[in-house]
Design a protein around this motif. Sequence first.
Motif, PDB file in Angstrom:
ATOM      1  N   ASN A 315       0.812  -1.219   0.000  1.00  0.00           N
ATOM      2  CA  ASN A 315       0.000   0.000   0.000  1.00  0.00           C
ATOM      3  C   ASN A 315       0.844   1.268   0.000  1.00  0.00           C
ATOM      4  O   ASN A 315       0.544   2.232  -0.700  1.00  0.00           O
ATOM      5  N   ASP A 316       1.906   1.279   0.806  1.00  0.00           N
ATOM      6  CA  ASP A 316       2.753   2.482   0.890  1.00  0.00           C
ATOM      7  C   ASP A 316       3.347   2.823  -0.483  1.00  0.00           C
ATOM      8  O   ASP A 316       3.446   4.001  -0.849  1.00  0.00           O
ATOM      9  N   GLU A 328      -7.920  11.792   0.126  1.00  0.00           N
ATOM     10  CA  GLU A 328      -8.285  10.752  -0.840  1.00  0.00           C
ATOM     11  C   GLU A 328      -8.288   9.373  -0.191  1.00  0.00           C
ATOM     12  O   GLU A 328      -9.132   8.528  -0.515  1.00  0.00           O
ATOM     13  N   GLN A 329      -7.383   9.167   0.752  1.00  0.00           N
ATOM     14  CA  GLN A 329      -7.334   7.875   1.443  1.00  0.00           C
ATOM     15  C   GLN A 329      -8.607   7.591   2.228  1.00  0.00           C
ATOM     16  O   GLN A 329      -9.000   6.442   2.389  1.00  0.00           O
ATOM     17  N   THR A 330      -9.279   8.642   2.705  1.00  0.00           N
ATOM     18  CA  THR A 330     -10.521   8.428   3.465  1.00  0.00           C
ATOM     19  C   THR A 330     -11.611   7.835   2.574  1.00  0.00           C
ATOM     20  O   THR A 330     -12.600   7.301   3.075  1.00  0.00           O
ATOM     21  N   HIS A 331     -11.446   7.943   1.250  1.00  0.00           N
ATOM     22  CA  HIS A 331     -12.429   7.398   0.313  1.00  0.00           C
ATOM     23  C   HIS A 331     -11.993   6.051  -0.270  1.00  0.00           C
ATOM     24  O   HIS A 331     -12.719   5.442  -1.041  1.00  0.00           O
ATOM     25  N   MET A 332     -10.798   5.599   0.087  1.00  0.00           N
ATOM     26  CA  MET A 332     -10.291   4.332  -0.432  1.00  0.00           C
ATOM     27  C   MET A 332     -10.815   3.151   0.392  1.00  0.00           C
ATOM     28  O   MET A 332     -11.115   3.298   1.573  1.00  0.00           O
ATOM     29  N   LYS A 333     -10.865   1.989  -0.227  1.00  0.00           N
ATOM     30  CA  LYS A 333     -11.283   0.780   0.479  1.00  0.00           C
ATOM     31  C   LYS A 333     -10.082   0.033   1.055  1.00  0.00           C
ATOM     32  O   LYS A 333     -10.118  -0.404   2.195  1.00  0.00           O
ATOM     33  N   VAL A 334      -9.023  -0.106   0.261  1.00  0.00           N
ATOM     34  CA  VAL A 334      -7.873  -0.888   0.735  1.00  0.00           C
ATOM     35  C   VAL A 334      -6.534  -0.166   0.596  1.00  0.00           C
ATOM     36  O   VAL A 334      -5.590  -0.480   1.322  1.00  0.00           O
ATOM     37  N   ILE A 335      -6.437   0.800  -0.331  1.00  0.00           N
ATOM     38  CA  ILE A 335      -5.152   1.500  -0.502  1.00  0.00           C
ATOM     39  C   ILE A 335      -5.078   2.645   0.497  1.00  0.00           C
ATOM     40  O   ILE A 335      -5.433   3.793   0.210  1.00  0.00           O
ATOM     41  N   GLY A 337      -2.802   4.242   4.153  1.00  0.00           N
ATOM     42  CA  GLY A 337      -1.576   4.215   4.944  1.00  0.00           C
ATOM     43  C   GLY A 337      -1.857   3.898   6.405  1.00  0.00           C
ATOM     44  O   GLY A 337      -3.004   3.700   6.810  1.00  0.00           O
ATOM     45  N   LYS A 338      -0.817   3.886   7.205  1.00  0.00           N
ATOM     46  CA  LYS A 338      -0.929   3.518   8.625  1.00  0.00           C
ATOM     47  C   LYS A 338      -1.818   4.480   9.395  1.00  0.00           C
ATOM     48  O   LYS A 338      -2.608   4.068  10.244  1.00  0.00           O
ATOM     49  N   GLU A 339      -1.689   5.794   9.125  1.00  0.00           N
ATOM     50  CA  GLU A 339      -2.480   6.782   9.860  1.00  0.00           C
ATOM     51  C   GLU A 339      -3.966   6.630   9.569  1.00  0.00           C
ATOM     52  O   GLU A 339      -4.798   6.738  10.466  1.00  0.00           O
ATOM     53  N   GLU A 340      -4.308   6.390   8.305  1.00  0.00           N
ATOM     54  CA  GLU A 340      -5.718   6.203   7.950  1.00  0.00           C
ATOM     55  C   GLU A 340      -6.247   4.909   8.550  1.00  0.00           C
ATOM     56  O   GLU A 340      -7.393   4.839   9.001  1.00  0.00           O
ATOM     57  N   TYR A 341      -5.394   3.894   8.593  1.00  0.00           N
ATOM     58  CA  TYR A 341      -5.794   2.633   9.227  1.00  0.00           C
ATOM     59  C   TYR A 341      -6.107   2.852  10.710  1.00  0.00           C
ATOM     60  O   TYR A 341      -7.113   2.362  11.233  1.00  0.00           O
TER      61      TYR A 341
END
Length: 413
Positions: A315-316, A328-335, A337-341
Amino acid sequence: MKEAIEIVDNTIESKEYIQDVHNKSKGWITNVNITKENGFRQWHYTLDDLLKLDFDKEDTYISLNTFYKPMRRIETIKELNCSFIDLDIYKTKFTKTQILMNLEDNYYNKIIPEPSITLDTGRGLLLIWKLEQTPYMALPLWKAIQEHLYRQLKVFGADRMALDATRVLRVPGSINSKSGTRVKVIAKYDYVYSLREIQREFLPELNETSKKKKGRPKKVVYVHRERSLYQGRILDIVKLCELRNYDVEGQREIILFLYRYYLCYFYEDEEKALDDTIELNNTFIKPLAIKELTRATESAEKVFKSKNKQYKYKNDTLIELLDINEYEQTHMKVIIGKEEYKRRDREYQKNRYNQKLEEKGKMTEKEKISRRREKIKALLAEGLLQKDICKTLNISKRNCIRDIKYLKEHGLI
């Protein structure tokens, strides 16, 4: 063999068949017609409009699954209505009668479920399993079931290239130009399956408990998990294009390469993967020329064919390659980073905590404060002073002052 429901009138047969497989469909259904004059042409209809068409012609097809917009691609799937297997009998040493008898005696409800509908397509058979309407996120499980059906039926000419959820298939009442015969229903039953039911009965290795076993997972389980990841990444790539309003000139080539790469592994059909990649490219504000696109992404297909995991990115790496920002990460399903996770995990834990409180009939802290402010508002309206409110509600002077300030700032008193 069991006695099947016979339908004779071609017009009635087409409409009854369409209503049968799409009786609750709310998405778009694709209709395809192939002619020598115009080649391959497709249109998209709602169920009501599709039923108005005339299918009494050569080489006409419809999709059994539906799409949330008029575009026949994996990321636009809305409802999974059916599983299906297309048997190319002419490629085998068997007759249709021999295969039907063999399936009835040795396969149905033993190693595969019995189909809801069986069609004679002219030079082959089409087996259809009607499903309880299933959302698109179950696509990896749907695909695993398709693969199981294919493995069991390939001896009878199962078509490897007809396993994807976007596939269009012949319609009863239409004519197969290659055989010069009409497509017709030869068996129909009221069977409606759930994916989980088929999984439990015929693919037990995909049970949730199998994930907890130590050691290397079985090949079927591994492929199923990998396909789930590919689906998530395909959806994320399309969502990224959408978020950027299809103005992706800076990452255009890498987006198309990754899209084609993941589609090859998900579909296991290189031609379909390329067609969908061309379609995605056509949505860009500045698309690549078809030759340039093919050349820029051809290594994706080469890697797939060689079964090399050369581009098995983490992913990184994907976030860096595609320059995906935090929003943009807040709208992703699997891609992600660690902070969004971590953010999602905190949100999940918070929701879980609130749900447990609700189950116990208790209030969250936010609800307690809101309720307290409502009481303070009511007591102020009665003319009580701060010290009397504190005594009545058994709250501190500090909380009382803070709540009154909040009520004033928000124009509530």
